[in-house]
Design a protein around this motif. Sequence first.
Motif, PDB file in Angstrom:
ATOM      1  N   ALA A 104       0.856  -1.197   0.000  1.00  0.00           N
ATOM      2  CA  ALA A 104       0.000   0.000   0.000  1.00  0.00           C
ATOM      3  C   ALA A 104       0.885   1.238   0.000  1.00  0.00           C
ATOM      4  O   ALA A 104       2.090   1.151   0.265  1.00  0.00           O
ATOM      5  N   PRO A 105       0.309   2.425  -0.282  1.00  0.00           N
ATOM      6  CA  PRO A 105       1.076   3.670  -0.176  1.00  0.00           C
ATOM      7  C   PRO A 105       1.636   3.849   1.231  1.00  0.00           C
ATOM      8  O   PRO A 105       0.956   3.557   2.224  1.00  0.00           O
ATOM      9  N   VAL A 106       2.868   4.326   1.307  1.00  0.00           N
ATOM     10  CA  VAL A 106       3.577   4.451   2.584  1.00  0.00           C
ATOM     11  C   VAL A 106       3.900   5.918   2.854  1.00  0.00           C
ATOM     12  O   VAL A 106       4.436   6.619   1.988  1.00  0.00           O
ATOM     13  N   PHE A 107       3.584   6.361   4.082  1.00  0.00           N
ATOM     14  CA  PHE A 107       3.867   7.720   4.543  1.00  0.00           C
ATOM     15  C   PHE A 107       4.765   7.609   5.771  1.00  0.00           C
ATOM     16  O   PHE A 107       4.435   6.916   6.725  1.00  0.00           O
ATOM     17  N   GLU A 130      20.946   9.074   1.828  1.00  0.00           N
ATOM     18  CA  GLU A 130      20.718   7.728   1.307  1.00  0.00           C
ATOM     19  C   GLU A 130      19.301   7.254   1.620  1.00  0.00           C
ATOM     20  O   GLU A 130      18.643   6.630   0.771  1.00  0.00           O
ATOM     21  N   LEU A 131      18.843   7.551   2.831  1.00  0.00           N
ATOM     22  CA  LEU A 131      17.473   7.189   3.210  1.00  0.00           C
ATOM     23  C   LEU A 131      16.468   7.887   2.309  1.00  0.00           C
ATOM     24  O   LEU A 131      15.537   7.255   1.778  1.00  0.00           O
ATOM     25  N   LEU A 132      16.635   9.193   2.110  1.00  0.00           N
ATOM     26  CA  LEU A 132      15.708   9.942   1.262  1.00  0.00           C
ATOM     27  C   LEU A 132      15.722   9.438  -0.180  1.00  0.00           C
ATOM     28  O   LEU A 132      14.664   9.277  -0.802  1.00  0.00           O
ATOM     29  N   GLU A 133      16.901   9.190  -0.705  1.00  0.00           N
ATOM     30  CA  GLU A 133      17.016   8.735  -2.093  1.00  0.00           C
ATOM     31  C   GLU A 133      16.349   7.377  -2.286  1.00  0.00           C
ATOM     32  O   GLU A 133      15.617   7.161  -3.267  1.00  0.00           O
ATOM     33  N   HIS A 134      16.588   6.459  -1.364  1.00  0.00           N
ATOM     34  CA  HIS A 134      16.004   5.126  -1.476  1.00  0.00           C
ATOM     35  C   HIS A 134      14.489   5.195  -1.330  1.00  0.00           C
ATOM     36  O   HIS A 134      13.747   4.543  -2.080  1.00  0.00           O
ATOM     37  N   LEU A 138      11.353   4.279  -4.142  1.00  0.00           N
ATOM     38  CA  LEU A 138      10.290   3.318  -3.846  1.00  0.00           C
ATOM     39  C   LEU A 138       8.902   3.958  -3.848  1.00  0.00           C
ATOM     40  O   LEU A 138       7.900   3.251  -3.806  1.00  0.00           O
ATOM     41  N   GLY A 139       8.850   5.284  -3.866  1.00  0.00           N
ATOM     42  CA  GLY A 139       7.565   5.969  -3.813  1.00  0.00           C
ATOM     43  C   GLY A 139       7.076   6.260  -2.412  1.00  0.00           C
ATOM     44  O   GLY A 139       5.908   6.627  -2.223  1.00  0.00           O
ATOM     45  N   VAL A 140       7.942   6.098  -1.420  1.00  0.00           N
ATOM     46  CA  VAL A 140       7.578   6.431  -0.038  1.00  0.00           C
ATOM     47  C   VAL A 140       7.454   7.942   0.096  1.00  0.00           C
ATOM     48  O   VAL A 140       8.314   8.695  -0.376  1.00  0.00           O
TER      49      VAL A 140
END
Length: 285
Positions: A104-107, A130-134, A138-140
Amino acid sequence: MWKALAAGTAAAGLGCLLRSEYEKRHFVTEEIQISSSKIHQEKRLIFITDVHDKEFGPANEKLFTEIRRIKPDGILIGGDVMVTKGVGSLEVTFRLLEGLTRIAPVFYGLGNHEMRLRLERDIYGRKYEELLEHARKLGVVMLSDQTVAFGELDISGVNLHSAFYKKLLFEKPVKMPADYLREKLGAAENDRFQILMMHSPMYFKECREWGADLTLSGHFHGGTIRIPGLGGVMTPQLQFFVPWCAGTFCQDGKWMAVGRGLGTHSINIRLNDKPQVLVIRLVPG
């Protein structure tokens, strides 16, 4: 007599440690329902928080299987997915996000551990980037002092200054300035159902006054040890028997749900405090 007492104490301590190890490996799914005139179509959301690199089964498959069973419309992460404390590995975090985004969409709202990655560059280097880029690949949706629309919901995530997380054994909590949330997030839309992820549950009053219909928090790990009738014993900020260590609270027609989290760190104990996946049903009211 003293030998028997010592033996009994040792046996009780061993029993508690074994029970704690069992609880840490077995999460539970719990559900709350909130009705509102701002909701016109039922929504089912998952809220998880304070994962702290914990995995249930290989690559978290037990957790993913349970979340798939629930069939949520969206998944909300309340922060502290990783453990920093000078380490800051993101391997488990990436596996978690990859698995959740297939469901499902992740926030994703930030906790104090994500904020350490962001601010303590001399220790963690580019871990935050790195966290933001990954997450972006993924569409998070990363909610860093940001609000996004999700159907008839507005979902916000606010970053708390490190002063709000300081140890409080002999001190009072830091008071939140009246305009803190407005300066970071702008004004809440009164005609839309507003969800606010704020990692610490200590500022429910300020969240209500800003306009949050539902505040989602964690941080306290359920109080580490929960005693029936008394609640959680100790928070990571060295407070004792704080009433809002975990659970659902309603004041002035506004709600706060405090998750017990999924993992631990530093004090790796859970007693009567199983890890939790929280299902939130938003229904018309």
